[in-house]
Design a protein around this motif. Structure first.
Motif, PDB file in Angstrom:
ATOM      1  N   LYS A 120      -8.061  10.077  11.727  1.00  0.00           N
ATOM      2  CA  LYS A 120      -7.556   8.991  10.890  1.00  0.00           C
ATOM      3  C   LYS A 120      -6.168   8.545  11.358  1.00  0.00           C
ATOM      4  CE  LYS A 120      -6.822   7.527   6.180  1.00  0.00           C
ATOM      5  NZ  LYS A 120      -6.916   7.890   4.778  1.00  0.00           N
ATOM      6  N   ILE A 129      -3.003   5.836  10.390  1.00  0.00           N
ATOM      7  CA  ILE A 129      -2.438   4.924   9.391  1.00  0.00           C
ATOM      8  C   ILE A 129      -1.356   4.079  10.054  1.00  0.00           C
ATOM      9  CG2 ILE A 129      -2.974   6.394   7.417  1.00  0.00           C
ATOM     10  CD1 ILE A 129       0.032   7.208   7.389  1.00  0.00           C
ATOM     11  N   GLN A 185       1.730   3.263  14.297  1.00  0.00           N
ATOM     12  CA  GLN A 185       0.484   3.955  14.009  1.00  0.00           C
ATOM     13  C   GLN A 185       0.805   5.445  14.023  1.00  0.00           C
ATOM     14  OE1 GLN A 185      -2.197   2.682  17.108  1.00  0.00           O
ATOM     15  NE2 GLN A 185      -3.172   1.232  15.736  1.00  0.00           N
ATOM     16  N   ARG A 239      -0.821   9.431  13.421  1.00  0.00           N
ATOM     17  CA  ARG A 239      -2.010  10.268  13.306  1.00  0.00           C
ATOM     18  C   ARG A 239      -1.584  11.726  13.240  1.00  0.00           C
ATOM     19  NH1 ARG A 239      -5.499  13.004  16.987  1.00  0.00           N
ATOM     20  NH2 ARG A 239      -4.103  12.452  18.692  1.00  0.00           N
ATOM     21  N   VAL A 267       2.335   2.491   9.347  1.00  0.00           N
ATOM     22  CA  VAL A 267       3.483   2.555   8.442  1.00  0.00           C
ATOM     23  C   VAL A 267       4.572   1.609   8.927  1.00  0.00           C
ATOM     24  CG1 VAL A 267       3.053   4.938   7.712  1.00  0.00           C
ATOM     25  CG2 VAL A 267       4.570   4.515   9.639  1.00  0.00           C
ATOM     26  N   LEU A 312       2.561   2.567   2.320  1.00  0.00           N
ATOM     27  CA  LEU A 312       2.533   3.287   3.594  1.00  0.00           C
ATOM     28  C   LEU A 312       3.761   2.872   4.393  1.00  0.00           C
ATOM     29  CD1 LEU A 312      -1.257   3.106   4.541  1.00  0.00           C
ATOM     30  CD2 LEU A 312      -0.035   4.875   3.259  1.00  0.00           C
ATOM     31  N   ALA A 320       1.825   7.879   2.293  1.00  0.00           N
ATOM     32  CA  ALA A 320       1.490   7.880   3.717  1.00  0.00           C
ATOM     33  C   ALA A 320       1.184   9.299   4.199  1.00  0.00           C
ATOM     34  CB  ALA A 320       2.628   7.272   4.527  1.00  0.00           C
ATOM     35  N   ALA A 332      -2.129  10.506   3.008  1.00  0.00           N
ATOM     36  CA  ALA A 332      -3.252   9.781   3.605  1.00  0.00           C
ATOM     37  C   ALA A 332      -3.760  10.463   4.870  1.00  0.00           C
ATOM     38  CB  ALA A 332      -2.845   8.344   3.919  1.00  0.00           C
ATOM     39  N   ILE A 333      -2.890  11.258   5.525  1.00  0.00           N
ATOM     40  CA  ILE A 333      -3.310  11.901   6.774  1.00  0.00           C
ATOM     41  C   ILE A 333      -3.243  13.416   6.744  1.00  0.00           C
ATOM     42  CG2 ILE A 333      -2.824   9.918   8.248  1.00  0.00           C
ATOM     43  CD1 ILE A 333      -0.160  11.289   8.999  1.00  0.00           C
ATOM     44  N   ASP A 346       0.811  -1.226   0.000  1.00  0.00           N
ATOM     45  CA  ASP A 346       0.000   0.000   0.000  1.00  0.00           C
ATOM     46  C   ASP A 346       0.844   1.275   0.000  1.00  0.00           C
ATOM     47  OD1 ASP A 346       1.028  -0.055   2.569  1.00  0.00           O
ATOM     48  OD2 ASP A 346      -0.916  -0.259   3.550  1.00  0.00           O
TER      49      ASP A 346
END
Length: 141
Positions: free
Chosen positions: A92, A94, A75, A77, A96, A55, A122, A125-126, A53
């Motif tokens: 959210k 993610i 994790q 955020r 990584v 990430l 990554a 995504a946030i 993905d």
């Protein structure tokens, strides 16, 4: 003993609640680095270590741990940044994988001194793509 009046007491309680309500991990800065991703510190240019993905991240000196961070999962955020609406969704989180060391990475971070340097996928995504440095909460998993 310190006595606070009603208004001052509520101010202290409110400030403490805001400051301590959601911080369960480490707090630091995150930035990103762009392609080509050529991990050298963890796998010696072995690109098979990248998660499908995309990430992944490079470890800053605070979490590098003499190379022991290679392969660890974190994790991450987004909390905030200098500009408003820096985080795409502050709730959210993610996951990584650490694939490199930021300080020795072939692809240089956009900004130096970050706790974690995220791949573009990554980071996006946030955080909003206009940012280049964000405050993050990160927890090893």
């Amino acid at each position: 003993m310190i006595r606070l009046s009603g208004k001052k007491l509520w101010t202290v309680v409110l400030f403490s609640t805001i400051l301590f309500h959601c911080s369960h991990g480490n707090i630091g800065f995150a930035t990103f680095y762009e392609r080509p991703y050529l991990p050298t510190a963890c796998a010696g240019f072995d690109q098979s270590i990248f998660p499908p993905d995309n990430l992944f991240a490079a470890a800053g000196e605070g979490i590098w741990d003499n190379g022991a961070s290679c392969g660890r999962l974190y994790q991450v955020r987004c909390i905030n940044a200098e500009r408003r609406r820096a985080c795409s969704d502050p709730r959210k989180i993610i996951l990584v994988r650490i694939v490199d060391r930021a300080q020795t990475s072939v692809s240089r971070p956009v900004r130096n001194g970050a706790a974690v340097v995220l791949s573009v996928d990554a980071f996006n995504a946030i955080a909003n793509p206009q940012q280049d440095l964000i405050n993050v909460e990160f927890i090893q998993r």
